[in-house]
Motif scaffolding. Structure first.
Motif, PDB file in Angstrom:
ATOM      1  N   HIS A 211       8.636  -6.367  -7.622  1.00  0.00           N
ATOM      2  CA  HIS A 211       7.377  -6.815  -8.219  1.00  0.00           C
ATOM      3  C   HIS A 211       6.136  -5.999  -7.882  1.00  0.00           C
ATOM      4  O   HIS A 211       5.157  -6.064  -8.633  1.00  0.00           O
ATOM      5  N   ALA A 212       6.121  -5.252  -6.781  1.00  0.00           N
ATOM      6  CA  ALA A 212       4.879  -4.652  -6.302  1.00  0.00           C
ATOM      7  C   ALA A 212       4.450  -3.442  -7.120  1.00  0.00           C
ATOM      8  O   ALA A 212       5.270  -2.603  -7.500  1.00  0.00           O
ATOM      9  N   ASP A 213       3.148  -3.359  -7.390  1.00  0.00           N
ATOM     10  CA  ASP A 213       2.553  -2.143  -7.930  1.00  0.00           C
ATOM     11  C   ASP A 213       2.276  -1.152  -6.808  1.00  0.00           C
ATOM     12  O   ASP A 213       2.312   0.057  -7.015  1.00  0.00           O
ATOM     13  N   LEU A 214       1.965  -1.684  -5.635  1.00  0.00           N
ATOM     14  CA  LEU A 214       1.765  -0.841  -4.465  1.00  0.00           C
ATOM     15  C   LEU A 214       2.305  -1.553  -3.237  1.00  0.00           C
ATOM     16  O   LEU A 214       2.318  -2.784  -3.168  1.00  0.00           O
ATOM     17  N   VAL A 215       2.796  -0.764  -2.281  1.00  0.00           N
ATOM     18  CA  VAL A 215       3.318  -1.328  -1.041  1.00  0.00           C
ATOM     19  C   VAL A 215       2.558  -0.739   0.141  1.00  0.00           C
ATOM     20  O   VAL A 215       2.113   0.417   0.100  1.00  0.00           O
ATOM     21  N   LEU A 216       2.411  -1.541   1.169  1.00  0.00           N
ATOM     22  CA  LEU A 216       1.821  -1.104   2.428  1.00  0.00           C
ATOM     23  C   LEU A 216       2.947  -0.926   3.429  1.00  0.00           C
ATOM     24  O   LEU A 216       3.776  -1.819   3.613  1.00  0.00           O
ATOM     25  N   VAL A 217       2.991   0.234   4.075  1.00  0.00           N
ATOM     26  CA  VAL A 217       4.051   0.555   5.026  1.00  0.00           C
ATOM     27  C   VAL A 217       3.413   0.926   6.357  1.00  0.00           C
ATOM     28  O   VAL A 217       2.579   1.835   6.426  1.00  0.00           O
ATOM     29  N   VAL A 248       2.915   4.007  -2.713  1.00  0.00           N
ATOM     30  CA  VAL A 248       3.107   3.744  -1.285  1.00  0.00           C
ATOM     31  C   VAL A 248       1.838   4.092  -0.516  1.00  0.00           C
ATOM     32  O   VAL A 248       1.322   5.212  -0.623  1.00  0.00           O
ATOM     33  N   PHE A 249       1.335   3.130   0.248  1.00  0.00           N
ATOM     34  CA  PHE A 249       0.187   3.337   1.122  1.00  0.00           C
ATOM     35  C   PHE A 249       0.640   3.165   2.569  1.00  0.00           C
ATOM     36  O   PHE A 249       1.216   2.130   2.918  1.00  0.00           O
ATOM     37  N   VAL A 250       0.387   4.159   3.414  1.00  0.00           N
ATOM     38  CA  VAL A 250       0.613   3.993   4.847  1.00  0.00           C
ATOM     39  C   VAL A 250      -0.523   3.150   5.403  1.00  0.00           C
ATOM     40  O   VAL A 250      -1.700   3.458   5.188  1.00  0.00           O
ATOM     41  N   SER A 251      -0.175   2.076   6.102  1.00  0.00           N
ATOM     42  CA  SER A 251      -1.181   1.186   6.684  1.00  0.00           C
ATOM     43  C   SER A 251      -1.357   1.545   8.156  1.00  0.00           C
ATOM     44  O   SER A 251      -0.470   1.310   8.981  1.00  0.00           O
ATOM     45  N   LEU A 252      -2.512   2.146   8.462  1.00  0.00           N
ATOM     46  CA  LEU A 252      -2.755   2.689   9.800  1.00  0.00           C
ATOM     47  C   LEU A 252      -3.819   1.896  10.558  1.00  0.00           C
ATOM     48  O   LEU A 252      -4.909   1.651  10.028  1.00  0.00           O
ATOM     49  N   PRO A 253      -3.531   1.508  11.825  1.00  0.00           N
ATOM     50  CA  PRO A 253      -4.597   0.949  12.659  1.00  0.00           C
ATOM     51  C   PRO A 253      -5.507   2.078  13.120  1.00  0.00           C
ATOM     52  O   PRO A 253      -5.047   3.163  13.482  1.00  0.00           O
ATOM     53  N   VAL A 254      -6.817   1.849  13.074  1.00  0.00           N
ATOM     54  CA  VAL A 254      -7.762   2.887  13.509  1.00  0.00           C
ATOM     55  C   VAL A 254      -8.784   2.280  14.462  1.00  0.00           C
ATOM     56  O   VAL A 254      -9.214   1.137  14.312  1.00  0.00           O
ATOM     57  N   GLU A 255      -9.164   3.081  15.439  1.00  0.00           N
ATOM     58  CA  GLU A 255     -10.222   2.708  16.378  1.00  0.00           C
ATOM     59  C   GLU A 255     -11.072   3.947  16.602  1.00  0.00           C
ATOM     60  O   GLU A 255     -10.664   4.896  17.276  1.00  0.00           O
ATOM     61  N   ALA A 278       2.915   9.577   1.809  1.00  0.00           N
ATOM     62  CA  ALA A 278       2.500   8.448   0.985  1.00  0.00           C
ATOM     63  C   ALA A 278       1.559   8.905  -0.112  1.00  0.00           C
ATOM     64  O   ALA A 278       1.091  10.044  -0.130  1.00  0.00           O
ATOM     65  N   ASP A 279       1.271   7.969  -1.023  1.00  0.00           N
ATOM     66  CA  ASP A 279       0.283   8.206  -2.071  1.00  0.00           C
ATOM     67  C   ASP A 279      -1.130   7.947  -1.569  1.00  0.00           C
ATOM     68  O   ASP A 279      -2.098   8.439  -2.146  1.00  0.00           O
TER      69      ASP A 279
END
Length: 342
Positions: A211-217, A248-255, A278-279
């Motif tokens: 179902h997803a148009d975009l995914v977070l990885v 595909v979006f890489v989901s990154l924690p940032v500080e 990723a895109d």
């Protein structure tokens, strides 16, 4: 140096611990929009299954943000197992109309309370919840696709919709539920809001593939991110979906604490992007206000200088930002079949 052959997409999470003031999120959304980010996400703070509600309502907050912004996509998390699909479909379509085509939906499941459960029971419970979420996501999509483009609301009290051929019904049958309604609203500006799923591991991946148009990885290196994305796209192709989907979006924690940290993040994003990880990238700030300022004023300009990131929005809707086409509704499919004949 020539520019990239494909656009780099950038998004950010606005989650701010302890904050339930809509004005704060309006300010943060405007800041992200100044950086021309594709979209912002906001997690739902409602209570886990079996506990008392009272947390942040992400959908309500972004409904407040919508009229205060112009271009940035608005993607709230709405657990798919807690609300009937018809309500989810109507609420997100309303957000799409209020934002003039910038709404998305992060499909999620409520976390089951583990107290009193035997060891090893939680994975099974999570799988069951995702099976229901998968079903709900399909039901919501069918409801969105059931409306006729250009249909009109003639009875604003009852929500009755009249299309070119008369009143429109919005029934949806699934293995978990039958959703029946007297009518469906006209299709929203995007036809269907963008569907997102956090699909790093586990049972959420099947929902993402279907179902997803975009995914977070969530990944710690570009090779892992690329491998997960390729697997998801292969599963999506097995379901008959078009090549290259989902995005595909890489989901990154940032500080980030200094401008140098923001330059460093830009180089990391550029390197991962060049490696085909990723895109796009979904950034999750540790301190939302501090980090988002540094992203917009530091990371974004470096990426733009390297011709990796666009300087303006290519269109007015979230689908246009992401390069997604307008999805055909069921009425259009039926009409096409009539024209084609037997």
């Amino acid at each position: 140096m020539p520019g990239p052959t494909r656009p780099l997409h950038l998004a950010a999470a606005l989650d701010t611990a302890g904050c339930q003031e809509a004005d704060t999120y309006v300010e943060l959304a405007r800041l992200a929009e100044r950086g021309a980010l594709d979209f912002i996400t906001l997690d739902d703070g409602a209570a886990p299954v079996g506990e008392t509600a009272g947390g942040l309502d992400a959908l309500a907050v972004l409904a407040r943000v919508a009229p205060a912004t112009e271009r940035i996509g608005l993607v709230p998390t709405v657990p798919a197992c807690r609300t009937e699909p018809a309500r989810v479909a109507a609420a997100l379509a309303a957000l799409d109309r209020a934002s003039r085509g910038r709404a998305g939906w992060t499909v999620d499941v409520p976390v089951p309370r583990a107290v009193g459960r035997p060891a090893g029971a939680r994975p099974a419970a999570e799988a069951a919840l995702w099976a229901e979420a998968d079903d709900a996501a399909g039901a919501v999509a069918r409801l969105w696709d059931g409306g006729e483009d250009g249909a009109e609301v003639r009875d604003t009290v009852a929500g009755r919709v009249v299309g070119h051929d008369g009143p429109q019904r919005g029934d949806s049958v699934s293995s978990f539920r039958t959703v029946r309604g007297p009518s469906v609203p006209p299709r929203s500006p995007q036809g269907r809001p963008v569907i997102a799923v956090d699909a790093t591991t586990g049972p959420s991946q099947e929902t993402a593939a279907r179902h997803a148009d975009l995914v977070l990885v969530r990944a710690e290196d570009p090779d892992t991110a690329r491998a997960v994305g390729e697997e998801l796209r292969e599963r999506a192709r097995a379901h008959g979906r078009e090549p290259g989907r989902p995005a595909v979006f890489v989901s990154l924690p940032v500080e980030l604490r200094t401008p140098a940290d923001a330059v460093g993040l830009a180089h990391l994003i550029g390197d991962w992007y060049a490696a085909g990880a990723a895109d796009g990238f979904h950034l999750r700030p540790a301190d939302t206000r501090r980090d988002l300022v540094l992203i917009v004023d530091g990371t974004v300009p470096v990426l733009q200088h390297r011709s990796l990131l666009r300087r303006f929005y290519p269109g007015s809707t979230l689908r246009e930002h992401l390069g997604l086409g307008y999805p055909a509704g069921r009425c259009a499919a039926v009409e096409g079949a009539r024209v084609a004949g037997p």
